[in-house]
Structure formats: structure tokens, C-alpha cells
Design an enzyme around this catalytic site. Structure first.
Site, mmCIF file in Angstrom:
data_model
loop_
_atom_site.group_PDB
_atom_site.id
_atom_site.type_symbol
_atom_site.label_atom_id
_atom_site.label_comp_id
_atom_site.label_asym_id
_atom_site.label_seq_id
_atom_site.Cartn_x
_atom_site.Cartn_y
_atom_site.Cartn_z
ATOM 1 N N LYS A 152 -2.612 3.810 -2.219
ATOM 2 C CA LYS A 152 -3.276 2.577 -1.783
ATOM 3 C C LYS A 152 -2.440 1.392 -2.264
ATOM 4 O O LYS A 152 -2.451 1.051 -3.445
ATOM 5 C CB LYS A 152 -4.700 2.494 -2.324
ATOM 6 N N LEU A 153 -1.713 0.795 -1.352
ATOM 7 C CA LEU A 153 -0.809 -0.290 -1.701
ATOM 8 C C LEU A 153 -1.593 -1.547 -2.065
ATOM 9 O O LEU A 153 -2.566 -1.909 -1.399
ATOM 10 C CB LEU A 153 0.135 -0.573 -0.535
#
Length: 464
Positions: free
Chosen positions: A255-256
């Protein structure tokens, strides 16, 4: 599937939407040399929509038949042929054709169409000559006609795609059309046949690449039509706990922790709008085989890299003999999560990165990578992340985070944070930010005694 008095028809279809000269170019240079002519017939439609088919060749057994067609399913979807850069928008139709006696037909005709059917395996390539097409919709202008057609479709649960939008075919005009159809009897279409169909579509549309068809499109309207997928739930990651529930995980990715954005890939052009209303645009080579508009979701990382995290929709160009090329803004084709992930992984392996040269400074565009289970925790990352994105076995997105966060509004007068339910009093505020602005939204971690402010959310206007 024939049941005697009626037939249940299941088909996957695709319309080739180009100008008349290009359709004849495709016919003469590709269809005729490569595929055999299997059938010829006339389709006559009366004012009630009943169809009478008059065969020309013996392949149709020379039987004149009349049917009433009722649609029971009309589903738009996007198919990805494996190991290609093609996202093909298709239509899945199911209908019931009831045989009619000729006495029930009207003498007043609304359409006269001559159909040439070219066959390849189970794929039918239909080249049509529309000699006559009459509709009450022709009394209205193009915009009103389109609205009436859409409304009629909703009321009847039918299919308005066969209606020629304000075509008004005259006595000296013969309108050409090309459609591909694949009929099947099983519950789902065969992937091998769909791959064959998509290869034919790609070959046909490649013949028009030199025309560089790129009509003007309402960019902000298209971006507003995009709907990012929602997380169904959020799960906290416990430190030192490596026992993830991998049985429910289908695919996962990092999850950037950047600024979320939405964008459009078009022929030779890309535009991105982030949640904080920043725009990025650039000229670039077309990344996808077909000349459609591909809508995507992305994360902008420190204004240096942009990662494509999801493919959402395909907008297909349409053509008619009045307004010519236009984009079907209200008729997008949704990309399901599995198709999006498989295509993103292919692009990650084959495209690597693209430099957006028109931005200042230049920004690198990449495709994110998704992995098969099990989830793996890593102590070192080259980009900022705040957890994992998981697609579970029920095709729902789940957010895994080490620190579940809440978006709060800062009150500079009382030096406190507010939720929608009121202020959070008695908690110590911890932050590394130089200042906290009044009535601005911040992403925070709340514990029993503290509010830890992580970052300023300029893209939010209310606390969550």
C-alpha cells in the site's frame, strides 16, 4: 440453444466503430483475403421491432423466418487476452427469440439490412449494409435523441446499441457496419474463442493506426465518471505476528503512501488529476493496443514517481454519420479486479517505466506489482508504504495497516482536533509538521493518551 418455438441466444459482440472509408478498407484488405464468406441474408425489421430474415445462399437452408427478440441480459465487460497489452471492451448479451407467424408482422418497415457473414472458427464477422433505417428518434436533434434512446432502454430493459443515433439514412445512402459475434451454449464463453476474437479485433483496428484517430474528449467529465474501488474493511497488522490469514488472500501488493490520483491513457497522451487538485499531463506513446481511453488509479510519490495501482474502466470511441467520432462518456466498460491486476502485472514486466517528459521536473511512471500469497513482511522498502492492499478470494479489497489512521480537523482556536462527532479533548498532540492550520484535515493515529499527526491531507475537506 433451440427449444422448438423459441431459441435462447448467448453471444459476445464487438462493434468496429470507424468511418465508412475505413470500414471498406478493413473489408477489402483484411476480411475478404483472410476469411470465407459463409452466409448472406437480408434482415427486415417492422415497426414493432419484429425481425424477418431472408436468406440469399443455401447455407441458410433458404428458410424465411420471423422472430420477436427479447433481451434478458446486457453486460459490458473488459477482456484481457493473456500476455498482451490489449484491453478489449465487449458486450455479453442473452436473448430469447420467439418464432412468429407471418400474419403477425406489420407491412411498415423500420430497417432493411443486408448482412455478409464471414466465418472463422466460432467467430462471425458481419459486414452490414443498412439500406433503410427509420425511427421516431430521427425527429429530434442528436443530444435529445441520445437521451430518448437511453430512457427507452431503461424502461424496456432492452438494448439500444442497435439504434443508429440520428442517422437519417437517405435514399442515396448505404451505411456500412462491421460487427463481430461469438455465440456459445455454455454458462460462460470459452477463453480460447475470446482470444481468437480479440486477436481479430486487434488486427482490424491496427489497420487504422495511421489515421491517428484522437477526437476531442471532455477530460474533466471522464475523470469525474471514474469510481475508484472501495476498501471493504481495514485490518490492523500486529507487530511480530507473521501468521496472516493467507487462505482468504487472492492477490496482494504494497500500500503506497503517496497522493492518490486518477488518470486517463489516450492515444499519444496521458492526464492525471490527484486528490489535492494537481494536474499532470504529457505526450507519450500509446501503451495499449486498441485506440480506446483507459481510466486508471495511481499514487504520486514525492512528485518523482507515479505508480499505476488499478485499472478501472475503458471508454470506447463511437462513430455515426452525423457527429462522427465521439467518446461514449456515459457508456464505460468496467474492468474487474482480477483482469486489472493481471494486466498491471504484465505491464510491470514489459513496460517497466515511462518518463513523463512534459512535466517539470520529469516524472517516472511505473506499474505496481501484485503478488500471490502468502503475504510477506519486509523491514526495508525503497518507497514509502503504510501497509498492504489485499484482494481476497471474494474479490473484495481489504486494507492491512500497521497503524489504523483517522482523518481529523484541526481547531487552532482551542488547539484540539475534531471528529464529525465533536472535539477530542484530553489527548496530547504529537507532530513533526512545522505548523497545523486551522480547519484543515490531518491524517492521525489515535491512542489512549495521544494524537500522532502523520501528514496534512489537502485533498480532504471533512474529517473521517
Amino acid at each position: 440453444m433451440d427449444y422448438g418455438d423459441f431459441v435462447i441466444e448467448k453471444e459476445i459482440s464487438y462493434s468496429i466503430n470507424f468511418s465508412q472509408d475505413l470500414l471498406y478498407k478493413i473489408l477489402n484488405s483484411y476480411i475478404v483475403p483472410n476469411y470465407s464468406l459463409a452466409q448472406q441474408y437480408f434482415d427486415l425489421y417492422d415497426e414493432n421491432g419484429f425481425r424477418t430474415r431472408i436468406p440469399i445462399q443455401s447455407a441458410c437452408n433458404n428458410i424465411i423466418s420471423s422472430v420477436k427478440k427479447t433481451n434478458s441480459k446486457h453486460k459490458k465487460f473488459v477482456y484481457w487476452p493473456k500476455d498482451t497489452n490489449a484491453l478489449v471492451p465487449l458486450v455479453w448479451r442473452e436473448s430469447k427469440e420467439i418464432k412468429l407467424p407471418y400474419k403477425t408482422l406489420s407491412h411498415n418497415l423500420s430497417k432493411i439490412i443486408k448482412v455478409y457473414v464471414y466465418q472463422h472458427d466460432k467467430i462471425e464477422i458481419k459486414f452490414e449494409h443498412v439500406y433503410f433505417s427509420k425511427s421516431d428518434i430521427d425527429l429530434f436533434d442528436s443530444t435529445m435523441a441520445n437521451k430518448i434512446s437511453k430512457l427507452l432502454t431503461l424502461l424496456e430493459n432492452g438494448d439500444a446499441s442497435e439504434t443508429l443515433q440520428n442517422s437519417q439514412v437517405g435514399s442515396d445512402e448505404i451505411l456500412a457496419r462491421i460487427r463481430l459475434e461469438y455465440e456459445f451454449d455454455d454458462d460462460a464463453p470459452d477463453d480460447a474463442q475470446l482470444n481468437v476474437m480479440c486477436n481479430i479485433i486487434a488486427d482490424m483496428e491496427a489497420l487504422t493506426d495511421a489515421q491517428n484517430i484522437s477526437p476531442f474528449v471532455p477530460l474533466t467529465t471522464l475523470i469525474d465518471k471514474m469510481a475508484p474501488r472501495k476498501f471493504e474493511r481495514e485490518q490492523k497488522i500486529v507487530y511480530g505476528d507473521d501468521a496472516f490469514d493467507n487462505a482468504s488472500v487472492k492477490k496482494w501488493a504494497l500500500k503506497l503512501d503517496g497522493m492518490r490520483g486518477r488518470g486517463l491513457f489516450m492515444r499519444n497522451f496521458c492526464i492525471i488529476q490527484t486528490d489535492d487538485m494537481q494536474f499532470y499531463k504529457t505526450k507519450m506513446a500509446n501503451l495499449f493496443a486498441l485506440n480506446n481511453i483507459v481510466a486508471f488509479q495511481c499514487e504520486v510519490m514525492d512528485k518523482q514517481k507515479i505508480y499505476i495501482t488499478d485499472l478501472l474502466q475503458v471508454f470506447k470511441y463511437k462513430y455515426n454519420n452525423r457527429t462522427q467520432y465521439e467518446c461514449g462518456v456515459n457508456a464505460s466498460y468496467a474492468i474487474d479486479p482480477v483482469t486489472a491486476i493481471e494486466c498491471i502485472n504484465y505491464m510491470n514486466n514489459n513496460v517497466q517505466s515511462v518518463t513523463l517528459t512534459d512535466t517539470c521536473p520529469a516524472i517516472e511512471l511505473r506499474f505496481q506489482q501484485f503478488f500471490d500469497p502468502p503475504l510477506q513482511q519486509s523491514n526495508y522498502m525503497t518507497v514509502s508504504v503504510d501497509g498492504y492492499v489485499v484482494l481476497d478470494t471474494e474479490l473484495r479489497y481489504v486494507k492491512y495497516k500497521w497503524m489504523p489512521t483517522t482523518e481529523l480537523e484541526y481547531d487552532a482556536v482551542n488547539k484540539s482536533f475534531n471528529t464529525l462527532n465533536g472535539p477530542l479533548n484530553g489527548l496530547m498532540i504529537l507532530t513533526d509538521l512545522p505548523e497545523l492550520l486551522h480547519e484543515n484535515i490531518y491524517e492521525c493515529v489515535i491512542t489512549d493518551t495521544t494524537i500522532n499527526v502523520l501528514k496534512h491531507r489537502r485533498d480532504r475537506i471533512v474529517p473521517n
